[in-house]
Scaffold this motif. Sequence first.
Motif, mmCIF file in Angstrom:
data_model
loop_
_atom_site.group_PDB
_atom_site.id
_atom_site.type_symbol
_atom_site.label_atom_id
_atom_site.label_comp_id
_atom_site.label_asym_id
_atom_site.label_seq_id
_atom_site.Cartn_x
_atom_site.Cartn_y
_atom_site.Cartn_z
ATOM 1 N N GLU A 71 0.847 -1.186 0.000
ATOM 2 C CA GLU A 71 0.000 0.000 0.000
ATOM 3 C C GLU A 71 0.883 1.237 0.000
ATOM 4 O O GLU A 71 1.978 1.236 0.568
ATOM 5 C CB GLU A 71 -0.892 0.038 1.238
ATOM 6 C CG GLU A 71 -1.987 -0.994 1.215
ATOM 7 C CD GLU A 71 -2.925 -0.841 2.394
ATOM 8 O OE1 GLU A 71 -2.457 -0.482 3.509
ATOM 9 O OE2 GLU A 71 -4.131 -1.077 2.201
ATOM 10 N N ALA A 80 -3.557 3.439 -1.378
ATOM 11 C CA ALA A 80 -3.694 2.873 -2.719
ATOM 12 C C ALA A 80 -2.938 1.549 -2.747
ATOM 13 O O ALA A 80 -1.810 1.466 -2.253
ATOM 14 C CB ALA A 80 -3.119 3.827 -3.759
ATOM 15 N N LEU A 162 -0.790 5.637 -11.412
ATOM 16 C CA LEU A 162 -0.217 6.264 -10.220
ATOM 17 C C LEU A 162 -0.582 7.743 -10.114
ATOM 18 O O LEU A 162 -0.110 8.434 -9.216
ATOM 19 C CB LEU A 162 1.304 6.078 -10.178
ATOM 20 C CG LEU A 162 1.769 4.653 -9.895
ATOM 21 C CD1 LEU A 162 3.284 4.541 -10.003
ATOM 22 C CD2 LEU A 162 1.285 4.175 -8.527
ATOM 23 N N VAL A 165 -1.579 9.103 -6.720
ATOM 24 C CA VAL A 165 -1.054 8.231 -5.666
ATOM 25 C C VAL A 165 0.220 8.878 -5.133
ATOM 26 O O VAL A 165 1.121 9.209 -5.887
ATOM 27 C CB VAL A 165 -0.750 6.810 -6.201
ATOM 28 C CG1 VAL A 165 -0.082 5.956 -5.130
ATOM 29 C CG2 VAL A 165 -2.021 6.148 -6.709
ATOM 30 N N HIS A 166 0.265 9.081 -3.823
ATOM 31 C CA HIS A 166 1.445 9.655 -3.184
ATOM 32 C C HIS A 166 1.423 9.260 -1.718
ATOM 33 O O HIS A 166 0.380 8.901 -1.175
ATOM 34 C CB HIS A 166 1.476 11.174 -3.337
ATOM 35 C CG HIS A 166 0.272 11.832 -2.762
ATOM 36 N ND1 HIS A 166 -0.914 11.940 -3.471
ATOM 37 C CD2 HIS A 166 0.037 12.364 -1.550
ATOM 38 C CE1 HIS A 166 -1.815 12.531 -2.714
ATOM 39 N NE2 HIS A 166 -1.264 12.797 -1.544
#
Length: 182
Positions: A71, A80, A162, A165-166
Amino acid sequence: MELTIREERPDDCRTVGELVEAAFRPLAFSDHTEHLLVARLRRSEAFVPGLSLVAEAEGRLVGHVLLTRLEVVAEDRSAATVLGVAPLSVLPGLQNRGIGSALLREAHRRAVRAGFGATLLVGHADYYPRFGYVPASRFGIRFPFDAPDACCLAAELVPGSLGGVHGTVRYPAAFFGETPEA
């Protein structure tokens, strides 16, 4: 050499362990426990059936790759799910013959078919870019340990997967030697 890539079977586990141990034995950066990691990950919730693959040539196993769930957790605690590539192993006498490349490409194809869009790994900065890997920091993804940025890598198997996503990668306990209670 004719190569067959297939899903790992239960009766392959011992041979895969030996193969992984042999592949990492000569590497100075290794702690030489990668084969134990594979065994722990197989028993963990991070394990994804169908994403532990072996390469077979002339009736013997010559390579292995394992993709497991990870994750990426943002500051707001949203997460995520991505896949972690660890480890990718080829018998020492057969390295640099395309076995690792074939394993990784097939693992990527199967990951996409299984509904996953991205993979992360810590690995050689000179090897993985040919498969679409770039520093994970480009996506705002950090790893929870000290490693060179050029070795902390991410690949979008599905373009844009992505985007947004961070955060910090959260590894399952199995990565750190912990196993779930029975």
